[in-house]
Design a protein around this motif. Structure first.
Motif, PDB file in Angstrom:
ATOM      1  N   SER A   1       0.862  -1.168   0.000  1.00 41.24           N
ATOM      2  CA  SER A   1       0.000   0.000   0.000  1.00 41.24           C
ATOM      3  C   SER A   1       0.910   1.234   0.000  1.00 41.24           C
ATOM      4  CB  SER A   1      -0.882  -0.024   1.253  1.00 41.24           C
ATOM      5  OG  SER A   1      -1.661   1.124   1.376  1.00 41.24           O
ATOM      6  N   PRO A   2       0.495   2.346  -0.632  1.00 40.71           N
ATOM      7  CA  PRO A   2      -0.834   2.627  -1.155  1.00 40.71           C
ATOM      8  C   PRO A   2      -1.055   2.158  -2.583  1.00 40.71           C
ATOM      9  CG  PRO A   2       0.529   4.581  -1.366  1.00 40.71           C
ATOM     10  CD  PRO A   2       1.372   3.544  -0.662  1.00 40.71           C
ATOM     11  N   VAL A   3      -2.313   1.909  -2.876  1.00 40.27           N
ATOM     12  CA  VAL A   3      -2.805   1.711  -4.234  1.00 40.27           C
ATOM     13  C   VAL A   3      -4.064   2.554  -4.356  1.00 40.27           C
ATOM     14  CG1 VAL A   3      -3.715   0.067  -5.916  1.00 40.27           C
ATOM     15  CG2 VAL A   3      -1.865  -0.621  -4.378  1.00 40.27           C
ATOM     16  N   VAL A   4      -4.197   3.224  -5.486  1.00 38.96           N
ATOM     17  CA  VAL A   4      -5.345   4.088  -5.714  1.00 38.96           C
ATOM     18  C   VAL A   4      -6.077   3.637  -6.968  1.00 38.96           C
ATOM     19  CG1 VAL A   4      -6.021   6.417  -6.447  1.00 38.96           C
ATOM     20  CG2 VAL A   4      -4.481   6.129  -4.519  1.00 38.96           C
ATOM     21  N   ASP A   5      -7.394   3.518  -6.865  1.00 40.36           N
ATOM     22  CA  ASP A   5      -8.248   3.269  -8.022  1.00 40.36           C
ATOM     23  C   ASP A   5      -8.999   4.554  -8.353  1.00 40.36           C
ATOM     24  OD1 ASP A   5      -7.565   0.580  -8.298  1.00 40.36           O
ATOM     25  OD2 ASP A   5      -9.127  -0.072  -6.905  1.00 40.36           O
ATOM     26  N   ASP A   6      -8.931   4.947  -9.608  1.00 40.77           N
ATOM     27  CA  ASP A   6      -9.637   6.140 -10.079  1.00 40.77           C
ATOM     28  C   ASP A   6     -10.321   5.756 -11.389  1.00 40.77           C
ATOM     29  OD1 ASP A   6     -10.579   8.692 -10.498  1.00 40.77           O
ATOM     30  OD2 ASP A   6      -8.641   9.514 -11.152  1.00 40.77           O
ATOM     31  N   GLY A   7     -11.573   5.344 -11.299  1.00 46.80           N
ATOM     32  CA  GLY A   7     -12.239   4.807 -12.478  1.00 46.80           C
ATOM     33  C   GLY A   7     -11.566   3.507 -12.883  1.00 46.80           C
ATOM     34  N   ASP A   8     -11.150   3.430 -14.150  1.00 47.86           N
ATOM     35  CA  ASP A   8     -10.462   2.218 -14.605  1.00 47.86           C
ATOM     36  C   ASP A   8      -8.945   2.336 -14.500  1.00 47.86           C
ATOM     37  OD1 ASP A   8     -10.079   4.093 -16.571  1.00 47.86           O
ATOM     38  OD2 ASP A   8     -10.700   2.800 -18.236  1.00 47.86           O
ATOM     39  N   ILE A   9      -8.452   3.379 -13.831  1.00 48.26           N
ATOM     40  CA  ILE A   9      -7.023   3.586 -13.621  1.00 48.26           C
ATOM     41  C   ILE A   9      -6.637   3.093 -12.237  1.00 48.26           C
ATOM     42  CG2 ILE A   9      -5.148   5.261 -13.488  1.00 48.26           C
ATOM     43  CD1 ILE A   9      -6.292   4.979 -16.274  1.00 48.26           C
ATOM     44  N   ARG A  10      -5.585   2.293 -12.176  1.00 44.42           N
ATOM     45  CA  ARG A  10      -5.025   1.871 -10.889  1.00 44.42           C
ATOM     46  C   ARG A  10      -3.572   2.342 -10.810  1.00 44.42           C
ATOM     47  NH1 ARG A  10      -6.379  -3.883  -8.593  1.00 44.42           N
ATOM     48  NH2 ARG A  10      -8.104  -2.608  -7.805  1.00 44.42           N
ATOM     49  N   ALA A  11      -3.256   3.079  -9.771  1.00 51.62           N
ATOM     50  CA  ALA A  11      -1.899   3.611  -9.581  1.00 51.62           C
ATOM     51  C   ALA A  11      -1.328   3.090  -8.275  1.00 51.62           C
ATOM     52  CB  ALA A  11      -1.922   5.139  -9.574  1.00 51.62           C
ATOM     53  N   ALA A  12      -0.027   2.765  -8.285  1.00 49.90           N
ATOM     54  CA  ALA A  12       0.669   2.288  -7.098  1.00 49.90           C
ATOM     55  C   ALA A  12       1.983   3.042  -6.961  1.00 49.90           C
ATOM     56  CB  ALA A  12       0.917   0.783  -7.184  1.00 49.90           C
ATOM     57  N   GLU A  13       2.617   2.911  -5.792  1.00 46.68           N
ATOM     58  CA  GLU A  13       3.820   3.646  -5.395  1.00 46.68           C
ATOM     59  C   GLU A  13       3.455   5.110  -5.101  1.00 46.68           C
ATOM     60  OE1 GLU A  13       6.854   2.739  -4.604  1.00 46.68           O
ATOM     61  OE2 GLU A  13       6.550   0.639  -5.075  1.00 46.68           O
ATOM     62  N   THR A  14       3.808   5.538  -3.897  1.00 46.30           N
ATOM     63  CA  THR A  14       3.359   6.854  -3.433  1.00 46.30           C
ATOM     64  C   THR A  14       3.752   7.979  -4.377  1.00 46.30           C
ATOM     65  OG1 THR A  14       3.677   6.030  -1.182  1.00 46.30           O
ATOM     66  CG2 THR A  14       3.260   8.388  -1.442  1.00 46.30           C
ATOM     67  N   GLY A  15       5.020   8.009  -4.809  1.00 51.78           N
ATOM     68  CA  GLY A  15       5.450   9.083  -5.695  1.00 51.78           C
ATOM     69  C   GLY A  15       4.697   9.083  -7.014  1.00 51.78           C
ATOM     70  N   ALA A  16       4.463   7.888  -7.566  1.00 51.36           N
ATOM     71  CA  ALA A  16       3.722   7.779  -8.819  1.00 51.36           C
ATOM     72  C   ALA A  16       2.270   8.207  -8.629  1.00 51.36           C
ATOM     73  CB  ALA A  16       3.789   6.359  -9.353  1.00 51.36           C
TER      74      ALA A  16
END
Length: 221
Positions: free
Chosen positions: A53-68
């Motif tokens: 963690s963290p992982v973020v879901d925004d609609g169909d976008i999934r982002a991981a790594e805090t800086g990213a």
């Protein structure tokens, strides 16, 4: 709706803080650590193969790594907020601190945590040996490295109020974790008044306080 897969007592707290600063609606899916191992639960592997963690879901976008994640949120939802104007000296400092926070800064802090925990987890008969090895590693390598980094942070905050310049930016959100962890593992607040003042400033921000309410109690240990 943005969903934050948030692990208790983890660096994902910074993502909640950024979302609060940007005023974006989001929901928190909270995961608890194993009370014995302090590792993330297996459920997180269903979200990301590394189970981190963290992982973020925004609609169909999934982002991981805090800086990213910070880069993504500022790019898609930031509208120019919390980062300096492109091409400026402040923008270059912003990029540096954004990546330094999870790169160079975290290595000695993680080593400090590991070596401080090793004696506690060693079998009874091995504790004296493990304790001696851990103490030697800390005094001979980890602590000098940490001192260099802490002195560096303190000197940089002598140049401007915030890490990227005179304005608060997401680089300060990223640097909050190293400084918070450093205050428990590497320096005393009374010895580093500029770092102590930085912590006081971020703690006073309403968005920081709202993020703590959403994310739950937090320990930097």
């Amino acid at each position: 709706m943005i969903t934050v897969h948030h692990l208790a007592d983890s660096r994902s707290q910074r993502v909640l803080w950024l979302l609060e600063e940007l005023g974006l609606p989001y929901e928190v899916k909270r995961y608890e650590r194993d009370p014995k191992t302090m590792l993330a639960p297996p459920e997180l592997r269903a979200i990301h193969p590394l189970g981190k963690s963290p992982v973020v879901d925004d609609g169909d976008i999934r982002a991981a790594e805090t800086g990213a994640i910070v880069d993504y949120l500022l790019d898609i939802h930031g509208q120019g907020r919390l980062k300096p104007a492109p091409g400026t000296a402040e923008a270059r400092r912003f990029t540096y601190w954004l990546h330094y926070a999870e790169g160079s800064a975290m290595t000695p802090l993680l080593l400090k945590l590991v070596f401080s925990q090793l004696p506690k987890r060693a079998p009874g008969l091995m504790k004296p040996v493990v304790n001696a090895i851990a103490a030697k590693a800390q005094s001979g390598f980890v602590d000098p490295q940490l001192k260099s980094h802490v002195d560096y942070w303190d000197a940089e905050l002598g140049k401007s109020e915030w890490f990227a310049g005179d304005a608060f930016t997401a680089a300060d959100i990223m640097m909050s974790f190293p400084v918070e962890a450093g205050a428990t593992r590497a320096f005393r607040r009374e010895d580093k008044p500029r770092l102590a003042a930085f912590l006081d400033r971020i703690h006073a921000r309403p968005a920081y306080q709202r993020a703590l309410e959403r994310g739950g109690p937090y320990a930097y240990g």
